[in-house]
Motif scaffolding. Structure first.
Motif, mmCIF file in Angstrom:
data_model
loop_
_atom_site.group_PDB
_atom_site.id
_atom_site.type_symbol
_atom_site.label_atom_id
_atom_site.label_comp_id
_atom_site.label_asym_id
_atom_site.label_seq_id
_atom_site.Cartn_x
_atom_site.Cartn_y
_atom_site.Cartn_z
ATOM 1 N N VAL A 4 0.879 -1.164 0.000
ATOM 2 C CA VAL A 4 0.000 0.000 0.000
ATOM 3 C C VAL A 4 0.918 1.216 0.000
ATOM 4 C CG1 VAL A 4 -1.800 1.267 1.214
ATOM 5 C CG2 VAL A 4 -1.784 -1.240 1.285
ATOM 6 N N THR A 5 0.865 2.000 -1.072
ATOM 7 C CA THR A 5 1.815 3.084 -1.278
ATOM 8 C C THR A 5 1.088 4.378 -1.588
ATOM 9 O OG1 THR A 5 3.302 1.450 -2.278
ATOM 10 C CG2 THR A 5 3.897 3.777 -2.529
ATOM 11 N N THR A 6 1.539 5.483 -0.996
ATOM 12 C CA THR A 6 0.988 6.800 -1.316
ATOM 13 C C THR A 6 1.805 7.422 -2.449
ATOM 14 O OG1 THR A 6 0.179 7.153 0.931
ATOM 15 C CG2 THR A 6 0.464 9.101 -0.443
ATOM 16 N N LYS A 7 1.091 7.878 -3.497
ATOM 17 C CA LYS A 7 1.740 8.471 -4.654
ATOM 18 C C LYS A 7 1.025 9.769 -5.030
ATOM 19 C CE LYS A 7 3.462 4.119 -6.581
ATOM 20 N NZ LYS A 7 3.563 3.265 -7.800
ATOM 21 N N LYS A 8 1.556 10.443 -6.030
ATOM 22 C CA LYS A 8 0.959 11.706 -6.468
ATOM 23 C C LYS A 8 0.743 11.679 -7.969
ATOM 24 C CE LYS A 8 1.887 15.516 -4.335
ATOM 25 N NZ LYS A 8 2.493 16.771 -3.809
ATOM 26 N N HIS A 9 -0.481 12.060 -8.388
ATOM 27 C CA HIS A 9 -0.804 12.195 -9.805
ATOM 28 C C HIS A 9 -0.032 13.370 -10.389
ATOM 29 C CE1 HIS A 9 -3.327 13.108 -13.345
ATOM 30 N NE2 HIS A 9 -3.672 11.835 -13.305
ATOM 31 N N PRO A 10 0.293 13.356 -11.696
ATOM 32 C CA PRO A 10 0.991 14.489 -12.300
ATOM 33 C C PRO A 10 0.298 15.828 -12.085
ATOM 34 C CG PRO A 10 1.028 12.623 -13.805
ATOM 35 C CD PRO A 10 0.164 12.230 -12.654
ATOM 36 N N ASN A 11 -1.026 15.831 -11.928
ATOM 37 C CA ASN A 11 -1.743 17.087 -11.691
ATOM 38 C C ASN A 11 -1.815 17.464 -10.214
ATOM 39 O OD1 ASN A 11 -2.176 17.591 -14.379
ATOM 40 N ND2 ASN A 11 -4.175 16.608 -14.439
ATOM 41 N N GLY A 12 -1.176 16.681 -9.348
ATOM 42 C CA GLY A 12 -1.038 17.072 -7.957
ATOM 43 C C GLY A 12 -1.887 16.305 -6.959
ATOM 44 N N LEU A 13 -2.867 15.532 -7.404
ATOM 45 C CA LEU A 13 -3.732 14.814 -6.473
ATOM 46 C C LEU A 13 -3.000 13.610 -5.882
ATOM 47 C CD1 LEU A 13 -7.155 14.770 -8.391
ATOM 48 C CD2 LEU A 13 -6.472 16.284 -6.525
ATOM 49 N N GLU A 14 -3.055 13.475 -4.571
ATOM 50 C CA GLU A 14 -2.463 12.320 -3.913
ATOM 51 C C GLU A 14 -3.421 11.127 -3.957
ATOM 52 O OE1 GLU A 14 -1.142 13.165 0.052
ATOM 53 O OE2 GLU A 14 0.806 13.858 -0.676
ATOM 54 N N PHE A 15 -2.841 9.939 -4.071
ATOM 55 C CA PHE A 15 -3.654 8.729 -4.065
ATOM 56 C C PHE A 15 -2.904 7.603 -3.385
ATOM 57 C CE2 PHE A 15 -1.339 8.679 -8.108
ATOM 58 C CZ PHE A 15 -0.843 7.383 -8.178
ATOM 59 N N VAL A 16 -3.672 6.586 -3.018
ATOM 60 C CA VAL A 16 -3.125 5.368 -2.427
ATOM 61 C C VAL A 16 -3.204 4.269 -3.471
ATOM 62 C CG1 VAL A 16 -3.380 3.643 -0.608
ATOM 63 C CG2 VAL A 16 -3.815 6.060 -0.106
ATOM 64 N N GLU A 17 -2.075 3.631 -3.718
ATOM 65 C CA GLU A 17 -2.023 2.524 -4.679
ATOM 66 C C GLU A 17 -1.897 1.212 -3.914
ATOM 67 O OE1 GLU A 17 0.094 2.621 -8.720
ATOM 68 O OE2 GLU A 17 1.486 1.537 -7.414
ATOM 69 N N VAL A 18 -2.768 0.267 -4.239
ATOM 70 C CA VAL A 18 -2.794 -1.030 -3.566
ATOM 71 C C VAL A 18 -2.462 -2.127 -4.570
ATOM 72 C CG1 VAL A 18 -4.241 -2.697 -2.336
ATOM 73 C CG2 VAL A 18 -4.509 -0.233 -1.893
ATOM 74 N N ASN A 19 -1.504 -2.975 -4.204
ATOM 75 C CA ASN A 19 -1.161 -4.137 -5.015
ATOM 76 C C ASN A 19 -1.077 -5.348 -4.097
ATOM 77 O OD1 ASN A 19 -0.342 -3.291 -7.948
ATOM 78 N ND2 ASN A 19 0.570 -1.733 -6.627
ATOM 79 N N THR A 20 -1.916 -6.344 -4.337
ATOM 80 C CA THR A 20 -1.887 -7.584 -3.569
ATOM 81 C C THR A 20 -2.051 -8.753 -4.528
ATOM 82 O OG1 THR A 20 -4.271 -7.913 -3.201
ATOM 83 C CG2 THR A 20 -3.137 -6.331 -1.748
#
Length: 281
Positions: A4-20
């Protein structure tokens, strides 16, 4: 196990990416809005218009926008459509992993500016449980010393390949309002699409199925007797923002809700949880 990783979209919005091993997902802090969910070895379960540019301040045109603390237009002129939750910044409060299932909780702190829309002492959170099934819940707790009323919806967009081949089932013996007319009784179990559809259903069974060329999507609800079924068709598609003229061909919304006579009346100290479960069948 997964990540579970926090990342940022190129336009600035933060999101959480989940890979399981069970799924992949992406959830934005803005709106606590999931825009991508794909179970292992299956197609994505959510639709997003490629006309959306993910700009801060705009709800994403797709995924599951959270409509709260009202659905649709407010009774008060000038208040935002579908409430303010879907454009607010939520906080990621907790992340837990259990047997490859990821549970996330997002919470919203209502700002001084937003208190003009919602001057009540409440707690609101959105819960995600991510496995081969997508489960989303919105939880409300009334901390005030008086009852509060609100409407809400989990505004789910689904990929259906071809609207002309879509059949939605699970609507037998319900009733609906459409274009401010009704209620109409629905005797048949199925809904087909050949025009703009904007139905608010009540007295509805807990599970519906979207039969698409790619397979069947099962959508079920808890603590909800109402749902919204929507496709804008041709003319309205041309008026919608962040929506291509032909997007209506490949999407439909089927939204778990508490609307109309299913409005929530929350007594002091009480909590209410609206949940939707989504999976390929």
């Amino acid at each position: 196990m997964g990540s579970v990783t926090t990342k940022k979209h190129p336009n600035g919005l933060e999101f959480v990416e989940v890979n399981t091993p069970l799924c992949q997902a992406r959830i934005f802090h803005q709106g606590a809005q999931i825009d991508f969910f794909q179970p292992k070895d299956k197609a994505p379960l959510l639709w997003v218009s490629d006309a959306d540019d993910y700009q801060p301040g705009n709800g994403i045109r797709g995924g599951i926008p959270v409509c709260w603390p009202w659905f649709g237009a407010s009774d008060i002129e000038g208040f935002p459509q579908h409430g303010f939750a879907r454009t607010s910044l939520w906080s990621l409060a907790s992340v837990k992993m259990r047997n490859q299932i990821v549970d996330l909780v997002f919470t919203l702190k209502i700002s001084a500016e937003q208190q003009q829309y919602w001057p009540h002492d409440t707690e609101v959170s959105v819960l995600f449980s991510l496995s081969e099934t997508l489960t989303v819940s919105i939880v409300n707790k009334n901390n005030a010393d008086y009852p509060i009323n609100f409407t809400q919806a989990l505004h789910s967009y689904f990929p259906i390949e071809d609207i002309h081949q879509l059949k939605a089932s699970g609507f037998k013996d319900s009733k609906y309002i459409e274009f401010a007319k009704g209620p109409f009784a629905q005797g048949s179990d199925d809904v087909l699409f050949d025009r703009e559809t904007d139905r608010v259903y009540t007295d509805l069974a807990q599970t519906q199925v979207l039969h698409t060329p790619a397979g069947d999507i099962e959508v079920s609800r808890e603590n909800s007797q109402s749902a919204v079924l929507w496709n804008p068709w041709i003319d309205k598609s041309q008026r919608l923002s962040r929506f291509n003229d032909n997007d209506y061909l490949t999407m439909v919304c089927l939204e778990a809700a508490n609307v109309l006579e299913d409005e929530v009346n929350l007594q002091p100290g009480e909590s209410h949880t609206l949940t939707t479960h989504i999976r390929w069948r």
